[in-house]
Design a protein around this motif. Structure first.
Motif, short mmCIF file in Angstrom:
data_model
loop_
_atom_site.label_atom_id
_atom_site.label_comp_id
_atom_site.label_asym_id
_atom_site.label_seq_id
_atom_site.Cartn_x
_atom_site.Cartn_y
_atom_site.Cartn_z
N SER A 128 74.53 64.34 50.79
CA SER A 128 74.47 65.31 50.70
C SER A 128 72.89 66.01 50.05
O SER A 128 72.61 67.31 49.96
N ILE A 129 72.37 65.03 50.82
CA ILE A 129 71.32 65.46 51.26
C ILE A 129 70.90 66.67 52.42
O ILE A 129 69.82 67.71 53.15
N ILE A 130 71.74 66.66 52.99
CA ILE A 130 72.21 67.84 53.79
C ILE A 130 71.70 69.21 53.25
O ILE A 130 71.59 70.38 54.20
N GLN A 131 72.08 69.59 52.10
CA GLN A 131 72.27 70.52 51.27
C GLN A 131 70.57 71.26 51.23
O GLN A 131 70.15 71.97 50.92
N CYS A 132 69.58 70.19 50.95
CA CYS A 132 67.79 70.72 51.24
C CYS A 132 67.85 71.10 52.12
O CYS A 132 66.58 71.48 51.86
N LEU A 133 68.17 70.69 53.28
CA LEU A 133 67.90 71.61 54.85
C LEU A 133 67.07 72.88 54.48
O LEU A 133 66.44 73.29 55.30
N ALA A 134 67.92 73.75 53.95
CA ALA A 134 67.67 74.75 53.41
C ALA A 134 66.92 75.15 52.53
O ALA A 134 66.73 76.31 51.44
N ALA A 135 65.81 73.62 52.02
CA ALA A 135 64.91 74.74 50.83
C ALA A 135 63.57 74.31 51.47
O ALA A 135 63.44 74.54 51.96
N THR A 136 63.17 75.37 50.32
CA THR A 136 61.62 74.76 50.31
C THR A 136 60.88 74.42 50.05
O THR A 136 59.54 73.85 50.35
N VAL A 137 61.24 73.81 48.38
CA VAL A 137 60.92 72.66 47.53
C VAL A 137 62.14 71.49 47.20
O VAL A 137 62.74 71.88 47.17
N VAL A 138 61.22 70.41 47.35
CA VAL A 138 62.15 68.93 47.98
C VAL A 138 61.97 68.34 47.38
O VAL A 138 60.36 68.09 46.65
N GLU A 139 62.16 67.71 45.18
CA GLU A 139 61.62 66.84 45.19
C GLU A 139 62.89 65.82 44.87
O GLU A 139 64.18 65.39 44.71
N PHE A 140 62.24 64.25 45.24
CA PHE A 140 62.86 63.37 44.68
C PHE A 140 62.60 62.19 43.56
O PHE A 140 61.17 62.58 42.91
N ARG A 141 63.47 62.18 42.89
CA ARG A 141 63.08 61.26 41.32
C ARG A 141 63.69 59.94 41.16
O ARG A 141 65.17 59.75 41.43
#
Length: 437
Positions: free
Chosen positions: A45-58
């Motif tokens: 599911s982290i593949i979705q983040c590759l198009a983001a400008t901000v990524v947060e890990f909680r």
């Protein structure tokens, strides 16, 4: 995609906690991706983040990856990192072994990440930072909120290895993290830093002189010391004298007291000064000579008798003022806030003299709605310069006949408010008639 590669791509945070969701969620509108405790099973599911400008890990822990081998990247991995659009990485609620952080941080040099933030993290152990010696990173903004770590004093060697990167950093925030001191050597590394936020820590009067020693933070323009344990106005002044580029200083929510005699001169570059909620019952002096914005909201001031020819914005709400300060002392003033004081009347004759004045706010004061009091407020409202709260928060305290009325409803007429303007001509006319008779 292995955990090792993901650590290199997106920082830290591929963790597993039972009973919680372990996947990433991408908000396409905000280009914001949040990852909750990713495991190797749900890592896809982290593949979705590759198009983001901000990524947060909680959430999660990183101890299980301390011994994981992290090798240098091949050309394909470097190209992948360079193609990502991620501008900001946030790590929250994570236990961070410094040895792992030291091994991973250098790979950010292949990315376009400009902001790195740690929120409610615990830094554990010590890292081997030698690999970072001479290493530059694109990260320009670094922030720590509510973090636990070893004291900064004693870690000078680690800072030295990071000097190439820290020397290019522009913004640094270490807030709500129980900081009690900053070593002199620490400040000397930040050669281009223009914003430093140290709010909500435990800095005392003795903490400031070593923190802002000679050659420390030479380009600093904005400094927040909000909500610390500072008491001496004179000591703060002396401590920041070497910051010759300082333009904005926030001392709010410290309990400041006046020193018996202070001849300290603030940096002439200082333009914005926040002394709100500092327990003041009088204006502390001297003030920076070239101020343009002065905030003294939420204090116990009974009077303000100062003169600042360059002042443009003056904030005095939530005090005990019974009269408006002499506006003639601020010829450049464009903003004046006086909400929640004990002011009964605005000096309309003075206000009209200031052509720059555009924003006046005086809500929730006990106004005297005699003719002069009501007329001044209504005339100011008619110009459109009376700020938020009009008309609902402007009510009459006196005279008794108008108590509880909204100021806007008080009748103001020549006959009612200027009886002399009507009676005097009548008396003259009667006298002339009598003489003629």
């Amino acid at each position: 995609m292995s955990v090792a590669v993901l650590l290199l791509l997106l920082g830290l945070g591929l963790l597993e906690v039972e009973g919680r969701r372990n996947r990433c969620f991408f908000n396409r509108t905000q280009e914001y991706c949040t990852c909750y405790n990713l495991s190797e099973e749900t890592v896809g599911s982290i593949i979705q983040c590759l198009a983001a400008t901000v990524v947060e890990f909680r959430g999660g822990e990183l101890e299980k990856y301390i011994a994981f081998p992290i090798r240098d990247l091949d050309d394909a991995a470097i190209d992948t990192l360079g193609s990502l659009t991620i501008q900001k990485v946030i790590i929250s609620g994570v236990l961070v072994p410094e040895i792992l952080l030291a091994r991973v941080l250098r790979f950010f040099s292949y990315t376009h990440v400009k902001e790195l933030a740690f929120d409610s993290c615990v830094f554990q152990g010590t890292g081997d930072w030698h690999a970072m010696a001479g290493q530059s990173l694109p990260i320009l903004s670094l922030s720590f909120y509510n973090v636990t770590s070893a004291p900064l004093t004693g870690n000078e060697q680690a800072f030295s290895s990071l000097s190439t990167w820290l020397g290019t950093l522009q913004e640094l925030a270490v807030t709500s993290s129980h900081v009690t001191s900053l070593p002199c050597a620490f400040g000397k590394l930040f050669k281009t830093l223009h914003t430093l936020d140290l709010a909500q820590n435990s800095l005392g009067d003795g903490s400031l002189p070593p923190a802002f020693c000679q050659d420390a933070f030479p380009e600093l323009q904005v400094l927040s010391l909000q909500h610390n344990s500072l008491t001496s106005y004179h000591n703060v002044c002396e401590s920041v004298q070497l910051l010759q580029e300082l333009q904005d200083l926030n001392l709010s929510q410290n309990k400041l007291v006046a020193d018996p005699s202070s001849s300290c001169q603030w940096p002439t570059s200082l333009r914005i000064f926040n002394l709100s909620d500092t327990g003041l019952d009088k204006v502390l002096t001297p003030l920076p000579p070239n101020l343009e914005v002065l905030d003294m909201n939420h204090n116990h001031l009974h009077a303000v008798d100062i003169s600042l020819s360059s002042l443009k914005k003056l904030f005095l709400s939530q005090n005990m003022l019974q009269a408006v300060p002499s506006i003639r002392n601020y010829p450049m003033l464009d903003t004046l806030h006086l909400d929640n004081n004990s002011i009964t009347e605005l000096p309309w004759d003075e206000v009209t003299l200031l052509e720059h004045l555009q924003d006046v706010s005086a809500a929730n004061n006990p106004f005297n709605c005699s003719c002069s009091g009501a007329r001044g407020l209504k005339a100011l409202a008619a110009t459109g310069h009376l700020g938020q709260g009009w008309p609902q928060d402007y009510t009459c305290q006196s005279p008794p006949g108008y108590q509880g009325w909204r100021v806007e409803a008080v009748p103001v007429s020549v006959l009612r408010c200027h009886r002399t303007a009507v009676i005097a001509p009548l008396c003259v006319a009667l006298a002339l008639l009598c003489l003629a008779g």
